[in-house]
Design a protein around this motif. Structure first.
Motif, PDB file in Angstrom:
ATOM      1  N   LEU A   1       1.219  -6.795   2.361  1.00  0.00           N
ATOM      2  CA  LEU A   1      -0.072  -6.884   3.035  1.00  0.00           C
ATOM      3  C   LEU A   1      -0.524  -8.320   3.252  1.00  0.00           C
ATOM      4  O   LEU A   1      -1.250  -8.611   4.201  1.00  0.00           O
ATOM      5  CB  LEU A   1      -1.137  -6.131   2.230  1.00  0.00           C
ATOM      6  CG  LEU A   1      -0.823  -4.661   1.924  1.00  0.00           C
ATOM      7  CD1 LEU A   1      -1.958  -4.047   1.130  1.00  0.00           C
ATOM      8  CD2 LEU A   1      -0.552  -3.895   3.186  1.00  0.00           C
TER       9      LEU A   1
ATOM     10  N   ASP B   1       0.817  -1.206   0.000  1.00  0.00           N
ATOM     11  CA  ASP B   1       0.000   0.000   0.000  1.00  0.00           C
ATOM     12  C   ASP B   1       0.854   1.262   0.000  1.00  0.00           C
ATOM     13  O   ASP B   1       0.356   2.347  -0.194  1.00  0.00           O
ATOM     14  CB  ASP B   1      -0.927  -0.008   1.221  1.00  0.00           C
ATOM     15  CG  ASP B   1      -1.985   1.068   1.149  1.00  0.00           C
ATOM     16  OD1 ASP B   1      -2.272   1.557   0.045  1.00  0.00           O
ATOM     17  OD2 ASP B   1      -2.526   1.435   2.194  1.00  0.00           O
ATOM     18  N   GLY B   2       2.133   1.131   0.248  1.00  0.00           N
ATOM     19  CA  GLY B   2       3.034   2.277   0.249  1.00  0.00           C
ATOM     20  C   GLY B   2       4.413   1.838  -0.194  1.00  0.00           C
ATOM     21  O   GLY B   2       4.804   0.691   0.037  1.00  0.00           O
TER      22      GLY B   2
ATOM     23  N   ASP C   1       2.026   0.733   5.666  1.00  0.00           N
ATOM     24  CA  ASP C   1       2.148   1.757   4.629  1.00  0.00           C
ATOM     25  C   ASP C   1       2.825   2.972   5.247  1.00  0.00           C
ATOM     26  O   ASP C   1       3.350   2.908   6.347  1.00  0.00           O
ATOM     27  CB  ASP C   1       0.797   2.094   3.988  1.00  0.00           C
ATOM     28  CG  ASP C   1      -0.118   2.924   4.862  1.00  0.00           C
ATOM     29  OD1 ASP C   1       0.184   3.097   6.054  1.00  0.00           O
ATOM     30  OD2 ASP C   1      -1.153   3.391   4.360  1.00  0.00           O
TER      31      ASP C   1
ATOM     32  N   TRP D   1      -1.109  -4.266   7.555  1.00  0.00           N
ATOM     33  CA  TRP D   1      -1.328  -3.221   6.548  1.00  0.00           C
ATOM     34  C   TRP D   1      -0.294  -2.103   6.689  1.00  0.00           C
ATOM     35  O   TRP D   1      -0.614  -0.949   6.974  1.00  0.00           O
ATOM     36  CB  TRP D   1      -2.740  -2.661   6.624  1.00  0.00           C
ATOM     37  CG  TRP D   1      -3.211  -2.184   5.286  1.00  0.00           C
ATOM     38  CD1 TRP D   1      -2.858  -1.007   4.679  1.00  0.00           C
ATOM     39  CD2 TRP D   1      -4.068  -2.857   4.382  1.00  0.00           C
ATOM     40  NE1 TRP D   1      -3.449  -0.909   3.458  1.00  0.00           N
ATOM     41  CE2 TRP D   1      -4.215  -2.050   3.247  1.00  0.00           C
ATOM     42  CE3 TRP D   1      -4.731  -4.076   4.409  1.00  0.00           C
ATOM     43  CZ2 TRP D   1      -4.996  -2.400   2.166  1.00  0.00           C
ATOM     44  CZ3 TRP D   1      -5.511  -4.426   3.343  1.00  0.00           C
ATOM     45  CH2 TRP D   1      -5.639  -3.588   2.230  1.00  0.00           C
TER      46      TRP D   1
ATOM     47  N   LEU E   1      -5.575  -1.053   8.474  1.00  0.00           N
ATOM     48  CA  LEU E   1      -6.694  -0.653   7.621  1.00  0.00           C
ATOM     49  C   LEU E   1      -7.668  -1.800   7.391  1.00  0.00           C
ATOM     50  O   LEU E   1      -8.885  -1.612   7.360  1.00  0.00           O
ATOM     51  CB  LEU E   1      -6.169  -0.138   6.278  1.00  0.00           C
ATOM     52  CG  LEU E   1      -7.229   0.403   5.338  1.00  0.00           C
ATOM     53  CD1 LEU E   1      -6.793   1.733   4.780  1.00  0.00           C
ATOM     54  CD2 LEU E   1      -7.511  -0.575   4.222  1.00  0.00           C
ATOM     55  N   ASN E   2      -7.164  -3.014   7.285  1.00  0.00           N
ATOM     56  CA  ASN E   2      -8.015  -4.170   7.034  1.00  0.00           C
ATOM     57  C   ASN E   2      -8.926  -4.518   8.214  1.00  0.00           C
ATOM     58  O   ASN E   2      -9.813  -5.348   8.080  1.00  0.00           O
ATOM     59  CB  ASN E   2      -7.157  -5.387   6.686  1.00  0.00           C
ATOM     60  CG  ASN E   2      -6.139  -5.715   7.753  1.00  0.00           C
ATOM     61  OD1 ASN E   2      -5.500  -4.826   8.328  1.00  0.00           O
ATOM     62  ND2 ASN E   2      -5.946  -6.985   8.021  1.00  0.00           N
TER      63      ASN E   2
END
Length: 106
Positions: free
Chosen positions: A30, A15-16, A57, A55, A74-75
Motif C-alpha cells: 500500500l 490489505d490482502g 487487495d 490499495w 480505498l484510500n
C-alpha cells in the motif's frame, strides 16, 4: 494455538494476501503502489509497481497460473477526503503470470 504461530519477519503493509502451490506468498504494498511475492526462503520480489496500483487487495491465484489482483483505491474514498470521492475510473484488475497454481485444499 500459540505454539503454531511463527514470526517470519518483515512484510510490506498489505490489505490482502494470497499463496500459491509453490509455497510463495503475495500481497499488495500500500505504501509503494506495488504487488510483491515472498519466496519460501524469505526473499521478496516486486512483481508490479505503478501509480495506478492504488490499495491493491483481493488477490487470487488461478488455475491458469496467473495472479489476479484488484486496485480498489480505498484510500481515495470520501471518508478520507472531507466527503469528496477521489476514485478514478477505470478501476484496475491486474493479471500477472506467476508459473504456479492455486493451493489445493483437501
Amino acid at each position: 494455538m500459540a505454539a503454531t504461530v511463527e514470526d517470519l519477519g518483515f512484510k510490506p503493509m498489505a490489505d490482502g494476501l494470497e499463496s500459491d502451490d509453490k509455497g510463495r506468498l503475495y500481497g499488495g504494498d500500500l505504501e509503494h503502489n506495488a504487488i510483491w511475492r515472498r519466496n519460501p526462503n524469505g526473499t521478496y520480489r516486486t512483481l508490479a509497481q505503478g501509480r495506478d496500483l492504488l490499495w491493491v487487495d483481493t488477490l487470487s491465484v488461478a488455475s491458469d497460473r496467473h495472479l489476479y489482483a484488484i486496485a480498489n483505491q480505498l484510500n481515495r474514498l470520501s471518508p478520507f477526503h472531507e466527503g469528496k470521492d477521489l476514485r478514478r475510473k477505470p478501476y484496475l484488475l491486474v493479471r500477472l503470470p506467476i508459473d504456479a497454481g492455486p493451493v489445493g485444499l483437501v
